[in-house]
Design a protein around this motif. Structure first.
Motif, short mmCIF file in Angstrom:
data_model
loop_
_atom_site.label_atom_id
_atom_site.label_comp_id
_atom_site.label_asym_id
_atom_site.label_seq_id
_atom_site.Cartn_x
_atom_site.Cartn_y
_atom_site.Cartn_z
N THR A 295 -16.50 -16.67 -52.85
CA THR A 295 -15.58 -15.81 -53.61
C THR A 295 -14.21 -16.48 -53.78
O THR A 295 -13.22 -15.79 -54.05
CB THR A 295 -15.42 -14.42 -52.95
OG1 THR A 295 -14.86 -14.57 -51.65
CG2 THR A 295 -16.76 -13.70 -52.84
N HIS A 296 -14.16 -17.80 -53.63
CA HIS A 296 -12.94 -18.58 -53.94
C HIS A 296 -11.72 -18.21 -53.08
O HIS A 296 -10.61 -18.19 -53.60
CB HIS A 296 -12.52 -18.38 -55.42
CG HIS A 296 -13.57 -18.59 -56.44
ND1 HIS A 296 -13.65 -19.73 -57.20
CD2 HIS A 296 -14.60 -17.81 -56.84
CE1 HIS A 296 -14.68 -19.64 -58.03
NE2 HIS A 296 -15.27 -18.49 -57.83
N GLN A 297 -11.92 -17.91 -51.81
CA GLN A 297 -10.74 -17.59 -50.98
C GLN A 297 -10.15 -18.91 -50.46
O GLN A 297 -10.53 -19.39 -49.39
CB GLN A 297 -11.10 -16.67 -49.80
CG GLN A 297 -11.88 -15.43 -50.16
CD GLN A 297 -11.17 -14.54 -51.18
OE1 GLN A 297 -9.96 -14.42 -51.18
NE2 GLN A 297 -11.94 -13.92 -52.05
N SER B 200 -6.30 -16.77 -55.48
CA SER B 200 -5.87 -17.21 -54.15
C SER B 200 -5.19 -18.58 -54.15
O SER B 200 -4.25 -18.79 -53.39
CB SER B 200 -7.06 -17.20 -53.18
OG SER B 200 -7.98 -18.21 -53.51
N GLY C 108 -10.07 -13.76 -55.13
CA GLY C 108 -10.30 -15.19 -54.91
C GLY C 108 -9.77 -16.03 -56.06
O GLY C 108 -9.17 -17.08 -55.84
#
Lengths: 145, 177
Positions: free
Chosen positions: A33-35, B74, B71
């Motif tokens: 989820t692209h964190q 981020s 996300g």
């Protein structure tokens, strides 16, 4: 499965299963989820940030606690209408075990969709030390009758 | 370039560069990973009985949609984040399905002190996620972000330490061509 009539305001639910958050969960969820917050997938960076064990994204904690509540609250229902006041307590770390419980806050018939109601619940997630790690309210459409 | 708390200005808007095309695995795997038993996320047959058959394709789990939207912000907004404090007013005005490509934009709402923590502050920002058909998700986020004044040099030294061996190796050896 539960219906609108079951959601009497004040009724509580202790949700099934619980879930231990593993490092696999934490890294899989964060990366998929692209964190891009390095402590979530880089152990050396997590130590640099002050963690003894890797931290878990609040978004994963929220998703698991809500997931644990679905069979009791919304599995029989309709679409997700929203969530408010999602508030995190102490940071969850890899190896922590989550439990979840909810209470019915309110219910009312939908004005735009006859035969359906809007139910709002408050949910709390805790860890194995009984610390509250997340709380929130959420609402869904639920069929009446 | 990592953005620290000092780098954010109230009112500024950011259109985040990357998008994410939702695939079936995003919905099924992440729903099941997080114990979500709602069949609309992993059983196409269940849609016949769901919401009077209104939806032809599985709906993306709202928690997964939230995580993807956050996300996508981020790298620009939370690369120096230490902790998530909370989210509010999460709404999904339209469903997201497999094949939809999600993009996100942010607007900074507030940059605040965190009492008792001079090394960090609170960044509050509003996220809007869109697909080709319009807005699919809105939420506000409060996140604890490092201040450059306290963390900048420390983070730079750490980064240098992490890469020193590789850089030393490259400068000490001659590439064979």
């Amino acid at each position: 499965m539960r219906q609108y009539a079951d959601f009497v305001p004040g009724r509580t639910f202790a949700h099934h299963w619980g879930r231990t958050v593993t490092e696999t969960d934490a890294v899989l969820f964060a990366t998929q989820t692209h964190q891009y917050q390095p402590a979530l997938f880089n152990r050396r960076y997590a130590e640099h940030d002050g963690h003894d064990t890797p931290p878990v994204s609040g978004l994963l904690v929220f998703a698991i606690v809500l997931g644990l509540s679905v069979a009791d609250l919304s599995e029989s229902g309709g679409t997700f209408l929203g969530a408010d006041a999602i508030t995190f307590g102490p940071t969850v770390h890899v190896g922590d075990t989550l439990a979840a419980a909810s209470v019915v806050v309110s219910r009312r018939p939908s004005t735009s969709r006859p035969g359906w109601g809007i139910v709002t619940w408050r949910t709390a997630g805790t860890d194995q030390r009984d610390r509250v790690v997340v709380t929130y309210r959420r609402s869904s459409l639920v069929r009446i009758g | 370039m990592t953005r620290y708390l000092e780098d954010f200005t109230v009112g500024e808007s950011v259109d985040h560069r990357r998008g994410h095309t939702v695939c079936t695995a995003d919905n099924q795997m992440l729903s099941l990973l997080t114990m979500n038993t709602a069949q609309t996320h992993y059983n196409s047959d269940s849609l016949r009985d769901y919401m009077d058959g209104e939806f032809a394709a599985p709906l993306l789990n709202a928690c997964v949609a939230l995580a993807l939207a956050v996300g996508l912000t981020s790298d620009d907004m939370a690369a120096a984040a230490l902790d998530d404090l909370g989210y509010d007013a999460l709404r999904m005005p339209a469903p997201v399905h497999t094949g939809d490509t999600v993009y996100a934009s942010s607007e900074v709402l507030a940059v605040d002190e965190q009492p008792g923590r001079p090394d960090v502050g609170v960044l509050a920002y509003r996220i809007t996620a869109r697909t080709a058909s319009g807005v699919v998700l809105t939420v506000t986020r409060r996140v604890l972000v490092k201040r450059r004044s306290h963390w900048g040099a420390r983070d730079a030294a750490f980064d240098e330490r992490c890469h020193r061996a590789a850089l030393d190796h490259l400068t000490a050896t001659e590439e064979e061509t």
